[in-house]
Design an enzyme around this catalytic site. Structure first.
Site, PDB file in Angstrom:
ATOM      1  N   HIS A 165     -10.844  -4.818  10.192  1.00  0.00           N
ATOM      2  CA  HIS A 165     -11.579  -4.538   9.092  1.00  0.00           C
ATOM      3  C   HIS A 165     -12.800  -3.624   9.401  1.00  0.00           C
ATOM      4  CE1 HIS A 165      -9.469  -8.044   7.496  1.00  0.00           C
ATOM      5  NE2 HIS A 165      -9.620  -7.477   6.175  1.00  0.00           N
ATOM      6  N   GLU A 168       0.869  -1.302   0.098  1.00  0.00           N
ATOM      7  CA  GLU A 168       0.010  -0.046   0.044  1.00  0.00           C
ATOM      8  C   GLU A 168       0.811   1.398   0.027  1.00  0.00           C
ATOM      9  OE1 GLU A 168      -1.097  -2.645   1.805  1.00  0.00           O
ATOM     10  OE2 GLU A 168      -2.952  -2.922   1.115  1.00  0.00           O
TER      11      GLU A 168
END
Lengths: 435, 421
Positions: free
Chosen positions: B225, B156
Site C-alpha cells: 500500500h 481494476e
C-alpha cells in the site's frame, strides 16, 4: 409457449445433432407471425441438468444438450412465406461473406508478396459469425474486435480500400497506417478496434455499452439505444477480463452482446486442453445472462440468434453470451505453420463452408440464381482488386506524421526550455519526441 | 536575569517553532545569543551550558533519532535574521477565499466539473455510497446519482478498460484507484489502451480520462500500500502525469485534468489529504504542464513534488537559519517536465537537487536528471543531486519506514554538500 416447453424437454432429450461429426444442414423455417420469444428474455436457465464433461480428447462429442434454435423451433412447412429471409437479404449476406473471403485471400497473397508485414490473422471460415451479427446492426451500433479484425471492419462498413491501405501501412489507411492489421478503428463506422492482446477489447466494449446506458439514464437521451457487440475467441474465455466484464454487464444490464468465436484453437492450444469446462455458453447463466450456443458455420442460424440478442439488448433487457462454433480454415496467422490440427477436422469443417452452405440454401429455395451470385462474386473481385491498386498507389506516411497523434492535445508534450510549448516549435514534427 | 529571559525565550521559541527573528530581536549581540535550530540537541546543550541552566528539549527530533547526519556547530552568531518566507504564488491573500482540507479541495474541483459537464463521471471502488475510501467523493452519489458515481466490483483492469471504452464513446470518466498501487492491475489497459489507443486509431478516438488515487508511503501501511507508480507509468507514451501537493494545486489540477483531452494520471498522496489551506473562492484552473515556484532563491534549485515538497520546506527552514537561500520548485507535472521553469532556475542558481519519493532506480528523478543534463549542462556548477527513496519494499516498522523515505535532515545535508561547489 412452445419454446419454454421445448426448453424443459431439452434436458430429457440429449441431442448432439450439431456437435462435431454431423454435417447435415437443416433449413430453418419460421412462422411469419412469430410470437415474441421469451427465450432470451427469460430468467429460466436452459433447463440443462447434469451437464457432463467431455473427455479431453479433441474429437470428443458434446454430451450436453445445446439450446440451438434449430432444435427449439423445428417446423415443417415449405411455403415460401415461411422462409427465413428474402431475396435481398440473402444477397446481402452472400455479398458480405464473399467480400470477407476474397479480401482475406488477397491479404494472404499480398503478404507473401511482401506488401504487408508483421502479424496478419485471417478470418477464412468464420465469415458467418461476422456477417450474421454485423449485418443486423445499425450504423451507430458499436463493434469491438480482436486482432482478427479485418472482416469485422469490412462487415461494419469500413471501405475495403481503407482496410487494405492500413494493411499496407499507407497514410490513407483507416488508422493512417499507424495501427496495422491488429488495430482497425473507425470512428465513422463505430469500430472500436482492433486489439493485439486478447481480452483487452472486452472492457472497452463494456465501456461503450455503459456509455449508451449513461446517455439514456443520466443524459436523458431517449434515442440512445446503441448496442455493442464484442467479438473474441475461445482462448479469451479463460481470461479474467472476460469474466469480470460478464459480471459487470449483467450487473448493470448493459446493452452488449458477447460473441465467442469458438474455433477450437488458440494458436496451437486446443480449447479442450485449456479449459476445464469447454462449454463456454454455460458460463453466461453463471453471471445472470442467457448463454446461447449456435452453429457458427451457418449464417442463418447466427443471424437469428443475433437478431434476438440485439433486440434484447436494445429494449434494455441486458447482455447475452453467444458461443458460435466455428473454424478458421487457415492457420492462426500467416506465420503459423498449422501443423497441430488434424486433416480430418479441417476436412469436416471445410465441408461446412458457410459460403457454400448459404449458396446452396439460396439456390435450393429459389432465392437467387447462379447468375446473381456470379455477378456478386465478380463485383467483389473488382472491389478487392481496386482496393489493392488504391493501397499500392497511396503514399507512405510522412515523417511529420510520427508525433501527430500521440496526444489528442499536443500540449502534452510539454513546455520546452525556451518557454514555448514543444508542439509550437517549427521543427518539432521533424524530430524525435523528447519529454 | 538575562539567562532566565534567554531561557524563557529558548523554551518559548522551541515550543512554538516560531521564527528565530522574534527570539533575537530583544537580545543583544553577544555570545549568549544562539540561533535556535529546531530540534537540534547540540544547540540545546550549548545553550544550557552557556546559561548555566538545564534546558529540557521539549521538542525532540521528530524521527526519534539520536544523531544528526552532520555535526552541527555549537553556536553561531547570526548577523542577519531572515524570517522564513511564506509560500508565494500558491495561496490567495490571507483573508479572502475559504479554508479547506486537500481532500475537500479535490471534491470541490470534482463537483464543479461534474456540474459543468454532465458527461463527467467517476468510476471506482466505493466511490458512490461509501463516499470514497479517503472521502474525496463523500456526499456526491446522493447529489449526482449512482450512475455518475459508479461503484464497481473489484476488477481494476476491467473497469479501467470500461472507462476507456466510455471515454472513446463520448463520456469523460474519472477512474479512482482506491490506492494507486491497485492500478498495477490495470496496467494492461493503462499502457495499451489509455496511452496508445489514440495513436493506433490514427487519432480517431480520444480518451479524455483521468486516473487518480492516493499513492506514496503512508504511516506504516505496509509494502503493497506504499507504492509509487509514477516511475512505472512515465514510460507509457501518450499519458500525462501530474502530482498535487497542496489544496490549491489539488483543486486546480483536478479541474485541468478533467478538462484535458489527453489521458491524465493525477497522483495524490495518502498523507496529504488533511493538509489545510485557504484557497480562492473564484474558479481557477491550473496548467497541467507547468511547475510551481514555491520559494524563490539564489543558492540552489530544489526540485520536488508531492509529499517531498513539505519535507523540503521543512528542511528549508533549517537551511535558511544556516544562511542558505534555496529556490524550491514543485515540478507538479511529472510527465512532461516544465523545462522552462526548471531551466530558468538552473540558470540562476547553477546547482540542482532533486528530492523525490520515487524509488531510486528508474524514478522520476532519474528522468529529470537526464533531461536537465541534456538541456542545461553548461549551466551546472555541480553534479545534479538526487535524493530518492531506497530501493526497498516499504517495511512496516516505523523507524525502518522512515529510513526508506527522504527526511529533512538528509535534504539539509545534501544542500550543504552541493553548495560547497
Amino acid at each position: 409457449m412452445a419454446i419454454s416447453m421445448a426448453l424443459s424437454s431439452i434436458s430429457s432429450s440429449v441431442s448432439s445433432s450439431t456437435s462435431v461429426g454431423n454435417p447435415r444442414r437443416r433449413a430453418l423455417h419460421l412462422k411469419t407471425q412469430r410470437p415474441r420469444t421469451v427465450f432470451l428474455g427469460s430468467k429460466v436457465e436452459c433447463g440443462i441438468r447434469g451437464v457432463q464433461h467431455t473427455d479431453l480428447s479433441r474429437n470428443a462429442t458434446f454430451h450436453s444438450a445445446k439450446a440451438t434454435l434449430s432444435e427449439l423451433l423445428r417446423e415443417n412447412t415449405t411455403s415460401t412465406s415461411d422462409l427465413l429471409l428474402m431475396h435481398d437479404e440473402g444477397l446481402e449476406l452472400y455479398e458480405d461473406m464473399i467480400l470477407a473471403r476474397s479480401f482475406e485471400d488477397m491479404c494472404a497473397q499480398m503478404y507473401y508478396r511482401g506488401k504487408m508485414f508483421g502479424f496478419v490473422h485471417l478470418y477464412n471460415g468464420q465469415e458467418a459469425v461476422s456477417t450474421g451479427f454485423i449485418k443486423s446492426l445499425r450504423k451507430d451500433d458499436f463493434v469491438c474486435s480482436t486482432y482478427r479484425d479485418h472482416v469485422h471492419a469490412l462487415s461494419k462498413g469500413v471501405p475495403a480500400r481503407q482496410v487494405m491501405s492500413e494493411l499496407f501501412g499507407k497514410a490513407t489507411g483507416c488508422c493512417r497506417g499507424q495501427g496495422g492489421s491488429m488495430h482497425m478503428f473507425s470512428k465513422e463506422h463505430q469500430v472500436l478496434g482492433g486489439f493485439a492482446f486478447i481480452g483487452e477489447g472486452i472492457p472497452v466494449a463494456t465501456g461503450a455499452a455503459f456509455a449508451t446506458k449513461y446517455r439514456r439514464e443520466v443524459l436523458k437521451d431517449d434515442k440512445a439505444d446503441a448496442v455493442t457487440v464484442a467479438f473474441f475467441g475461445d482462448g479469451t474465455c479463460n481470461n479474467g477480463q472476460f469474466f469480470e466484464c460478464l459480471n459487470m454487464a449483467a450487473l448493470w444490464k448493459l446493452p452488449i452482446i458477447f460473441v465467442v468465436e469458438n474455433n477450437l484453437w488458440a494458436i496451437g492450444m486446443s480449447h479442450y486442453r485449456a479449459t476445464s469446462i469447454p462449454e463456454i455458453w454455460t458460463k453466461g447463466p453463471a453471471f445472470g445472462m442467457p448463454g446461447v450456443h449456435v452453429d457458427g458455420m451457418d449464417v442463418l442460424k447466427v443471424r437469428e440468434v443475433a437478431n434476438e440478442a440485439i433486440a434484447r439488448a436494445r429494449r434494455g433487457d441486458g447482455p447475452t453470451l453467444v458461443e458460435c462454433e466455428t473454424y478458421r480454415f487457415r492457420g492462426h496467422s500467416l506465420a503459423d505453420p498449422d501443423e497441430l490440427r488434424k486433416p480430418d477436422e479441417k476436412a469436416h469443417y471445410a465441408a461446412r463452408d458457410p459460403i457454400m452452405s448459404l449458396k446452396t440454401y439460396l439456390i435450393e429455395n429459389n432465392l437467387a440464381s447462379e447468375g446473381d451470385l456470379k455477378a456478386i462474386e465478380k463485383k467483389i473481385d473488382e472491389i478487392v482488386e481496386d482496393s489493392v491498386e488504391f493501397a499500392e498507389a497511396s503514399p507512405l506516411p510522412e515523417r511529420s506524421q510520427l508525433l501527430e497523434n500521440v496526444f489528442a492535445d499536443p500540449k502534452g508534450f510539454g513546455i520546452g526550455p525556451d518557454g514555448r510549448y514543444r508542439c509550437e516549435e517549427p521543427g518539432f514534427t521533424a524530430g524525435t519526441a523528447q519529454v | 536575569m538575562e539567562s532566565t529571559a534567554l531561557l524563557q525565550k529558548v523554551t518559548a521559541g522551541m515550543a512554538f517553532r516560531g521564527t528565530p527573528a522574534s527570539l533575537l530581536s530583544s537580545s543583544s549581540a553577544s555570545s549568549h545569543v544562539a540561533r535556535i535550530k529546531l530540534g537540534s540537541r547540540s544547540v540545546i546543550r550549548a545553550v544550557s551550558r552557556l546559561s548555566g541552566l538545564t534546558v529540557k528539549a521539549t521538542h525532540l527530533n521528530a524521527y526519534g533519532f539520536g544523531t544528526m547526519p552532520h555535526n552541527s556547530t555549537a553556536l553561531k552568531t547570526v548577523n542577519k535574521a531572515v524570517a522564513v518566507k511564506t509560500e508565494t504564488g500558491s495561496t490567495a491573500t490571507a483573508q479572502q477565499g475559504h479554508e479547506l482540507l486537500l481532500f475537500e479541495a479535490l471534491r470541490e474541483g470534482l463537483e464543479e466539473e461534474m456540474e459543468r459537464d454532465p458527461t463527467v463521471c467517476v468510476i471506482g471502488e466505493d466511490v458512490g455510497h461509501y463516499g470514497g475510501s479517503y472521502k474525496v467523493t463523500k456526499g456526491m452519489a446522493e447529489k449526482f446519482g449512482d450512475l455518475r458515481l459508479l461503484d464497481t466490483p473489484i476488477a481494476e483492469n476491467s473497469f479501467t478498460g470500461m472507462a476507456i471504452g466510455a471515454a472513446m464513446t463520448g463520456l469523460r470518466p474519472i477512474v479512482e484507484g482506491m490506492n494507486m498501487g491497485f492500478l498495477l492491475l490495470a496496467f494492461n489497459q493503462i499502457a495499451n489502451n489509455c496511452g496508445m489507443l489514440h495513436y493506433t486509431s490514427g487519432g480517431q478516438f480520444t480518451i479524455p480520462i483521468v486516473i487518480r488515487g492516493p499513492g506514496g508511503v503512508g504511516k506504516q501501511l505496509g509494502a503493497e500500500h506504499s507504492q509509487r507508480l509514477e516511475s512505472y507509468f512515465q514510460s507509457v507514451p501518450g499519458l500525462q502525469m501530474v502530482a498535487c501537493s497542496t489544496p490549491y494545486n489539488a483543486k486546480g489540477l483536478m479541474k485541468a485534468a478533467i478538462r484535458s483531452e489527453n489521458p491524465v494520471i493525477l497522483f495524490e498522496h495518502v498523507l496529504l489529504y488533511n493538509l489545510k489551506e485557504r484557497i480562492p473562492d473564484e474558479e481557477y484552473v491550473l496548467c497541467l504542464e507547468e511547475a510551481e515556484l514555491v520559494r524563490p532563491g539564489q543558492d540552489i534549485t530544489i526540485l520536488t513534488y508531492s509529499r517531498m515538497r513539505h519535507h523540503v520546506l521543512q528542511a528549508v527552514k533549517t537551511l535558511v537559519s544556516k544562511g542558505y537561500d534555496p529556490e524550491v520548485i514543485d515540478i507538479r507535472s511529472l510527465k512532461p517536465f516544465d523545462l522552462f521553469a526548471i531551466g530558468n532556475s538552473v540558470k540562476k542558481t547553477h546547482k540542482v537537487l532533486i528530492v523525490e519519493e520515487c524509488m531510486r532506480t528508474g524514478g522520476i528523478g532519474a528522468s529529470l536528471r537526464a533531461a536537465i543534463m541534456e538541456n542545461f549542462f553548461d549551466e551546472l556548477d555541480a553534479p545534479i543531486g538526487c535524493l530518492s527513496s531506497q530501493d526497498v519494499p516499504t517495511p512496516y516498522a516505523g523507524p525502518l519506514e522512515d529510513l526508506t523515505v527522504v527526511q529533512p535532515p538528509q535534504i539539509v545535508f545534501a544542500v550543504e554538500q552541493l553548495c560547497k561547489h
